[in-house]
Design a protein around this motif. Structure first.
Motif, PDB file in Angstrom:
ATOM      1  N   LYS A   9      -0.087   9.815   2.581  1.00  0.00           N
ATOM      2  CA  LYS A   9       0.036   7.600   2.393  1.00  0.00           C
ATOM      3  C   LYS A   9       0.834   7.538   3.493  1.00  0.00           C
ATOM      4  CE  LYS A   9      -1.846   5.053  -0.188  1.00  0.00           C
ATOM      5  NZ  LYS A   9      -1.818   4.365  -2.076  1.00  0.00           N
ATOM      6  N   LEU A  10       2.041   8.086   3.086  1.00  0.00           N
ATOM      7  CA  LEU A  10       3.648   7.776   4.228  1.00  0.00           C
ATOM      8  C   LEU A  10       2.984   8.582   5.657  1.00  0.00           C
ATOM      9  CD1 LEU A  10       6.211   6.048   4.867  1.00  0.00           C
ATOM     10  CD2 LEU A  10       7.091   8.736   4.045  1.00  0.00           C
ATOM     11  N   LYS A  11       2.388   9.605   5.360  1.00  0.00           N
ATOM     12  CA  LYS A  11       2.288   9.870   7.573  1.00  0.00           C
ATOM     13  C   LYS A  11       1.016   9.251   7.954  1.00  0.00           C
ATOM     14  CE  LYS A  11       3.081  14.766   6.266  1.00  0.00           C
ATOM     15  NZ  LYS A  11       2.445  16.424   5.813  1.00  0.00           N
ATOM     16  N   SER A  12       0.407   8.660   7.072  1.00  0.00           N
ATOM     17  CA  SER A  12      -0.724   7.783   7.914  1.00  0.00           C
ATOM     18  C   SER A  12      -0.437   6.965   8.218  1.00  0.00           C
ATOM     19  CB  SER A  12      -1.976   7.374   6.850  1.00  0.00           C
ATOM     20  OG  SER A  12      -2.611   8.620   6.423  1.00  0.00           O
ATOM     21  N   GLN A  13       0.198   6.066   7.620  1.00  0.00           N
ATOM     22  CA  GLN A  13       1.336   4.619   8.099  1.00  0.00           C
ATOM     23  C   GLN A  13       2.174   5.197   9.178  1.00  0.00           C
ATOM     24  OE1 GLN A  13       1.579   2.068   7.128  1.00  0.00           O
ATOM     25  NE2 GLN A  13       0.317   1.577   5.092  1.00  0.00           N
ATOM     26  N   GLN A  68       2.709   1.118  -4.809  1.00  0.00           N
ATOM     27  CA  GLN A  68       2.118  -0.416  -3.874  1.00  0.00           C
ATOM     28  C   GLN A  68       2.978  -0.610  -3.387  1.00  0.00           C
ATOM     29  OE1 GLN A  68       3.524  -2.143  -8.153  1.00  0.00           O
ATOM     30  NE2 GLN A  68       2.401  -1.442  -8.995  1.00  0.00           N
ATOM     31  N   LEU A  69       4.131  -0.528  -2.833  1.00  0.00           N
ATOM     32  CA  LEU A  69       4.781  -0.618  -1.604  1.00  0.00           C
ATOM     33  C   LEU A  69       3.784  -0.227  -0.671  1.00  0.00           C
ATOM     34  CD1 LEU A  69       7.421  -1.680  -0.166  1.00  0.00           C
ATOM     35  CD2 LEU A  69       8.014   0.464  -0.401  1.00  0.00           C
ATOM     36  N   LEU A  70       2.947   1.422  -0.219  1.00  0.00           N
ATOM     37  CA  LEU A  70       2.617   2.243   1.165  1.00  0.00           C
ATOM     38  C   LEU A  70       1.358   0.817   1.325  1.00  0.00           C
ATOM     39  CD1 LEU A  70       3.210   5.530   0.105  1.00  0.00           C
ATOM     40  CD2 LEU A  70       4.332   3.188   2.375  1.00  0.00           C
ATOM     41  N   SER A  71       0.687   0.271   0.167  1.00  0.00           N
ATOM     42  CA  SER A  71      -0.682   0.392  -0.426  1.00  0.00           C
ATOM     43  C   SER A  71      -0.645  -1.591  -0.170  1.00  0.00           C
ATOM     44  CB  SER A  71      -1.476   0.876  -1.583  1.00  0.00           C
ATOM     45  OG  SER A  71      -0.566  -0.400  -2.939  1.00  0.00           O
ATOM     46  N   GLY A  72       0.565  -2.278  -0.245  1.00  0.00           N
ATOM     47  CA  GLY A  72       0.711  -3.255   0.251  1.00  0.00           C
ATOM     48  C   GLY A  72       0.697  -4.320  -0.797  1.00  0.00           C
ATOM     49  N   SER A  73       0.540  -3.827  -2.159  1.00  0.00           N
ATOM     50  CA  SER A  73       0.814  -4.512  -3.016  1.00  0.00           C
ATOM     51  C   SER A  73       1.913  -5.101  -3.386  1.00  0.00           C
ATOM     52  CB  SER A  73      -0.327  -4.363  -4.404  1.00  0.00           C
ATOM     53  OG  SER A  73      -0.260  -3.360  -4.482  1.00  0.00           O
ATOM     54  N   LEU A  74       2.960  -4.628  -3.163  1.00  0.00           N
ATOM     55  CA  LEU A  74       4.566  -4.674  -3.686  1.00  0.00           C
ATOM     56  C   LEU A  74       5.141  -5.256  -2.008  1.00  0.00           C
ATOM     57  CD1 LEU A  74       6.776  -4.293  -5.524  1.00  0.00           C
ATOM     58  CD2 LEU A  74       7.035  -2.760  -5.168  1.00  0.00           C
ATOM     59  N   ASP A  75       5.651  -6.754  -1.778  1.00  0.00           N
ATOM     60  CA  ASP A  75       6.662  -6.834  -1.101  1.00  0.00           C
ATOM     61  C   ASP A  75       7.577  -6.671  -1.072  1.00  0.00           C
ATOM     62  OD1 ASP A  75       8.708  -8.637  -0.129  1.00  0.00           O
ATOM     63  OD2 ASP A  75       7.028  -8.981   1.234  1.00  0.00           O
ATOM     64  N   PRO A  76       7.798  -5.292   0.461  1.00  0.00           N
ATOM     65  CA  PRO A  76       9.300  -4.833  -0.034  1.00  0.00           C
ATOM     66  C   PRO A  76      10.262  -5.754  -0.256  1.00  0.00           C
ATOM     67  CG  PRO A  76       8.075  -3.962   1.432  1.00  0.00           C
ATOM     68  CD  PRO A  76       7.662  -5.630   1.357  1.00  0.00           C
ATOM     69  N   MET A 100       7.103  -2.068   8.766  1.00  0.00           N
ATOM     70  CA  MET A 100       6.711  -1.381   9.550  1.00  0.00           C
ATOM     71  C   MET A 100       5.193  -0.938   8.641  1.00  0.00           C
ATOM     72  SD  MET A 100       9.078   1.376  11.722  1.00  0.00           S
ATOM     73  CE  MET A 100       7.836   2.657  12.018  1.00  0.00           C
ATOM     74  N   LEU A 101       6.472  -1.132   7.106  1.00  0.00           N
ATOM     75  CA  LEU A 101       5.297  -0.716   6.372  1.00  0.00           C
ATOM     76  C   LEU A 101       4.129  -1.595   6.137  1.00  0.00           C
ATOM     77  CD1 LEU A 101       6.864   1.180   3.696  1.00  0.00           C
ATOM     78  CD2 LEU A 101       5.507   2.295   5.384  1.00  0.00           C
ATOM     79  N   GLY A 102       5.036  -2.927   6.465  1.00  0.00           N
ATOM     80  CA  GLY A 102       4.005  -4.292   5.997  1.00  0.00           C
ATOM     81  C   GLY A 102       2.962  -4.482   7.057  1.00  0.00           C
ATOM     82  N   ASP A 103       2.732  -3.656   7.828  1.00  0.00           N
ATOM     83  CA  ASP A 103       1.351  -3.892   8.603  1.00  0.00           C
ATOM     84  C   ASP A 103      -0.146  -3.825   8.602  1.00  0.00           C
ATOM     85  OD1 ASP A 103       3.426  -4.979  10.907  1.00  0.00           O
ATOM     86  OD2 ASP A 103       3.199  -2.775  12.033  1.00  0.00           O
TER      87      ASP A 103
END
Length: 103
Positions: A9-13, A68-76, A100-103
């Motif tokens: 998932k991180l590689k995709s991001q 959750q961070l990678l899926s966008g359901s947890l704000d960093p 970057m992850l928030g995009d």
């Protein structure tokens, strides 16, 4: 959710973002850690034993919170403010990564 699935998932991001330019370690406690080497193109992202990893920034959080961070359901920022995410090293790199992850 496993360390391998989150690594993918991180590689995709990372693939949809510009080069990071830094090395970041995601310390997931007993589950292990993932290193994002953004100093090379394409970025190298994979599991690490964490022992000899040189990183500009280390982000420590649980496997569940990382998902959750990678899926966008947890704000960093919220994760940091509530103690779910701990940062050591450069906070500037962590802020760039959060954008970057928030995009």
């Amino acid at each position: 959710m496993s360390l391998d699935s989150l690594t993918e998932k991180l590689k995709s991001q990372a693939a949809i973002n510009p080069p990071l330019g830094y090395r970041v370690q995601f310390n997931l406690g007993e589950e292990g850690s993932i290193v994002w080497d953004g100093t090379v193109t394409p970025p190298e992202i994979g599991p690490s034993d964490g022992a000899d990893t040189e990183a500009d920034t280390v982000l420590s959080l649980s496997l569940e919170n990382f998902d959750q961070l990678l899926s966008g359901s947890l704000d960093p920022t919220l994760a940091y403010m509530t103690g779910k995410l701990k940062i050591s090293g450069s906070t500037g790199v962590a802020m760039k990564l959060a954008a970057m992850l928030g995009d």
